[in-house]
Every structure is written in C-alpha cells, then in structure tokens.
Write an enzyme that holds these catalytic residues in place. Structure first.
Site, short mmCIF file in Angstrom:
data_model
loop_
_atom_site.label_atom_id
_atom_site.label_comp_id
_atom_site.label_asym_id
_atom_site.label_seq_id
_atom_site.Cartn_x
_atom_site.Cartn_y
_atom_site.Cartn_z
N HIS A 139 0.85 -1.19 0.00
CA HIS A 139 0.00 0.00 0.00
C HIS A 139 0.88 1.23 0.00
O HIS A 139 1.98 1.22 0.55
CB HIS A 139 -0.92 0.00 1.23
CG HIS A 139 -2.05 0.98 1.14
ND1 HIS A 139 -1.90 2.32 1.46
CD2 HIS A 139 -3.34 0.83 0.77
CE1 HIS A 139 -3.04 2.93 1.28
NE2 HIS A 139 -3.94 2.06 0.87
N ASP A 149 -8.07 -4.40 -0.36
CA ASP A 149 -8.59 -4.76 -1.67
C ASP A 149 -8.42 -6.24 -1.98
O ASP A 149 -9.08 -6.77 -2.88
CB ASP A 149 -7.89 -3.94 -2.76
CG ASP A 149 -8.12 -2.46 -2.59
OD1 ASP A 149 -9.29 -2.06 -2.51
OD2 ASP A 149 -7.14 -1.70 -2.54
#
Length: 459
Positions: free
Chosen positions: A342, A399
């Site tokens: 991320h 996600d």
C-alpha cells in the site's frame, strides 16, 4: 547548489503562534523549534515546526517561505507535503494503524454499523441512542431521489460506464439542491452532507439496474442502510433475490456494511484531495464530491479490488500459486501482484485483518464455495512466509479480499468502484465540511516549475 536546512530551539514569536492557530493543530505549544533554511545567496528563512495531536510526524510550515526568502518548494505528487490540517482520520503506515476520530477502524467495524460511523465522522463523536434514531430518520427521509432525476438514467445508454453515470448524476444533484456557500452556516453544511450520504445507495442501485434495463426500486423504512442498497439493486417485479432467504440477505448486508465502514475515509488520498481542491473554490458540495468520484475512477486509485479478481482468475487454481509467485519474484513481463502492499501502509493493512475473517463467514453463510478464495488464501500464506515479500513489506491490503466478497454477493466487477465511491462519500463530504468551516478557508493554488520556452517574439 544546495540549500542548508538546520534546526534550532527558539521561543515562538507572535507570527509563529498565529501560524499554529491558523493551522488549527491541537498541540499545546508554548515553546517550539523552527527550521532555518539557508539559501546559497545567504538569505535565511526561519520556518516553524508543527506537530500533530497524535503520531510522530513532524512538519515545517513553509507558509512564509517565499516572503522571507523569495523561493518556493517543489514536491511532485505532494509526497512530503501536508495540504491541510484535519481531525478526521489518523494513519500510521509503519504501525498499520487507521483511526476514525481516534477509534481504530477494525474495532469500529466489529461493533458499529455504517450510519453510526457516518455520524461519528460528521460530528466527531459516536451518537447516543437518541441521536442515532434522529440521524437514521433523516437519512431515510432523504434516500429517495426525485422523479426528474430518473431522467438522467433514462437518457444514458445501458452500456455507459458505471462511473460515468455516477459522476454525472452526483454532479446533477447540484441542480436540484443549489447551495449558496456560507462558511458559518453549519446547519446548511450538515443538510448537504445528509442528503449526499442518503441518496448514494439509490443512485448506486440505479446504475446497476440501468445496465440490465430494470425499473427503479425505492427504499424501505424497515431496512438498514446496507439492506436497502441490496434490496434496491437486486429486487425484480416478479421476485426479490435476497429477501427470499433472510439468512443470506442478512449475511450479505452485514458484509456490505463492514465494507462501507472500512472504506468510509482514508485521509488525504487522491480523490479526497480532489474534493478539497474543488470545494476550495466554493463550488457546490455535490459538484466537489463528483470531482472526487472522477478521481476515484482512475485504475490506480479505485480499481484495485477489480484487479485482484483478474489476477486470481489468471492464476486459476491453488496449485498454480507457487508458480505465479516465482514469476512475480523474477519480474516476468505481464505478471503483477495485486492486492499486496500500500502507498501508505508498510505493515499489515488494519482494514484487511478483520475483512479476511469476515469474507470466509459471508461465503459460508451464503453457502458459496468460491475457488478464488482458496487461491487468495494460498497466495497470502506463501507471500507472508517468503523473505522476498517480507523484506519489501508487501502485506495484503483491504482490496485483496473485498473483490471476492462483492462478487460472491452478485455485484459485478464493473460495479466495484461504484461501491467504493458509495462508501467513501461520507468521508469526502466530511472532509469538505471540515475544510469550509475552518478559519482561514481559502482557495487552493499550487505553484509550478515552468520548463517551457522563454519569452519570445512571433516570427
């Protein structure tokens, strides 16, 4: 040529105190250090150091840099620049923390519902039972979109991209709810926020139904926010998909509710910054949120969970995971690891930990055997044990599992980013509200380094 940046302890003068007050930082500062920026020409700029109310980050206020030294800073992508002060969301990427108004998001997701979290974001505190009842009533009162707004959908082709529809329709709300912005009118700001949060489920459902040529379905007062979304998406004149099986319906609604909570806000990302910049011109808040939706549309921002599904489909089966990992480590052309790592988190995404468990519970509750979940679990197991991924701090992010959950419920991949926007709307409108109500509210105006031709005469 290089600048010299030095740090020294000094008492704050009146201009620095004003600067700290202007930024509305909550630190109680009676004495603070400042940085000295020494230019090659000898000029020195004294720039105050600023500190957040929580966390270890440090900031240099460069608001007077040009006035003192005649220079600007250069920071492409604003990687090292704080564009605002905010009391909404705190992120510590190294520790894997994400807090809404001080509360860890993974804890909130397990004990609260989305409307409670929406109230928290908008008001700063969790609601009392009476406040929650009133807020829930207001949201349901504004859930239905006006009949004339349905023409927006009727005029769009069924093949129109879902995000194109959402961007257009949300911007169109400005025509139905014009706002004459008064930074001091908190009631007006809250009314706009409630309308924005309330209308997004029906807008999202209509986008889905428009692709199938199905008529509009209106919300029910006895359903929760997440239940209404599913009801308005999947109901048909002859039958209703989910409410036929209450257990499945409740399990799916619970998963959607958690999804909405985990995506409600995430500090100053691309789309949130877009909302703030658009709103800084005193644009209608619906137009500002529409700008944020357009920013989220980009695959580098809002399309990550869809990319995860595509990756899992390409891997195929659990047995192929080891070979896929080998290709990733060898950086073979066309092979990309999605759903890991991320931009902010250098640790396990706190939103992913709880959602990982929830996805399994939802699939079990809906009696769905999705082979992609087994592929995902095997990929995660190998990655978390492999030195290559550990060294690079490539942990699963939120996600990684959300796409599996959305697909299991029946939401097509083309609608994934719409679901993301639906969840993030409360964060966007909260950020907008905070910005327009703060002292010193003014329009954003970044600088640039011009690298084009010098002034010249026409031939």
């Amino acid at each position: 040529m290089y600048f010299t940046l030095a740090f020294a302890w000094h008492s704050l003068d009146s201009s620095t105190v004003q600067c700290v007050t202007r930024l509305a930082l909550r630190s109680s500062i009676s004495e603070a250090d400042f940085a000295e920026l020494k230019l090659p020409t000898g000029e020195v700029a004294k720039l105050p150091m600023l500190y957040p109310s929580h966390g270890t980050d440090k900031f240099i206020d460069i608001g007077t840099l040009n006035k003192q030294a005649g220079v600007y800073t250069y920071d492409p992508g604003f990687q090292c620049t704080a564009s605002c002060s905010s009391a909404i969301t705190f992120i510590d990427g190294d520790k894997g923390q994400c807090n809404y108004r001080g509360y860890p998001v993974d804890q909130i997701a397990q004990s609260s519902n989305f409307l409670e979290v929406s109230y928290l974001l908008l008001n700063g505190e969790m609601p009392t039972p009476e406040e929650m009842q009133e807020f829930d009533s207001e949201i349901k009162q504004h859930m239905i979109i006006k009949t004339k707004m349905l023409s927006f959908f009727n005029s769009m082709p069924s093949a129109a991209h879902p995000m194109a529809q959402m961007t257009s329709v949300v911007a169109g709300l400005s025509a139905f709810y014009p706002v004459s912005l008064d930074p001091k009118d908190h009631k007006q700001h809250m009314e706009a926020a409630i309308r924005m949060v309330a209308k997004m489920p029906m807008i999202s459902a209509l986008i889905y139904r428009n692709s199938l040529g199905l008529p509009a379905v209106y919300p029910r007062s006895d359903f929760t926010y997440a239940e209404n979304l599913l009801y308005m998406m999947f109901s048909n004149p002859t039958h209703t998909t989910f409410p036929q099986n209450e257990k499945v319906f409740k399990a799916a609604a619970k998963a959607i509710d958690v999804f909405l909570i985990l995506h409600a806000d995430h500090e100053q990302n691309a789309s949130t910054s877009t909302v703030r910049i658009a709103g800084s011109s005193q644009a209608n808040p619906y137009a500002a949120v529409s700008a944020g939706i357009a920013s989220l549309w980009g695959p580098a921002h809002g399309g990550a969970n869809e990319a995860v599904i595509q990756m899992l489909e390409e891997i195929g089966t659990k047995e192929n995971v080891a070979e896929f990992v080998r290709k990733v480590k060898n950086k073979e052309a066309g092979v990309r690891l999605m759903g890991f790592g991320h931009r902010v988190y250098k640790n396990y995404d706190p939103r992913a930990k709880y959602f990982k468990t929830l996805v399994g519970e939802v699939l079990d509750g809906m009696d769905i055997q999705d082979p992609k979940l087994e592929v995902a679990r095997e990929l995660e197991r190998i990655a978390l044990e492999d030195e290559y991924f550990i060294k690079r701090k490539l942990y699963p992010n939120v996600d990684f599992y959300t796409g599996i959950m959305l697909r299991a419920i029946g939401i097509p991949t083309s609608m994934f980013t719409v679901m993301f926007a639906l969840a993030r709307t409360v964060g966007w409108i909260t950020q907008w509200k905070e910005m327009v109500e703060e002292k010193g509210f003014r329009i954003s105006r970044p600088r640039q380094i011009y690298i084009g031709a010098p002034e010249r005469k026409l031939p």
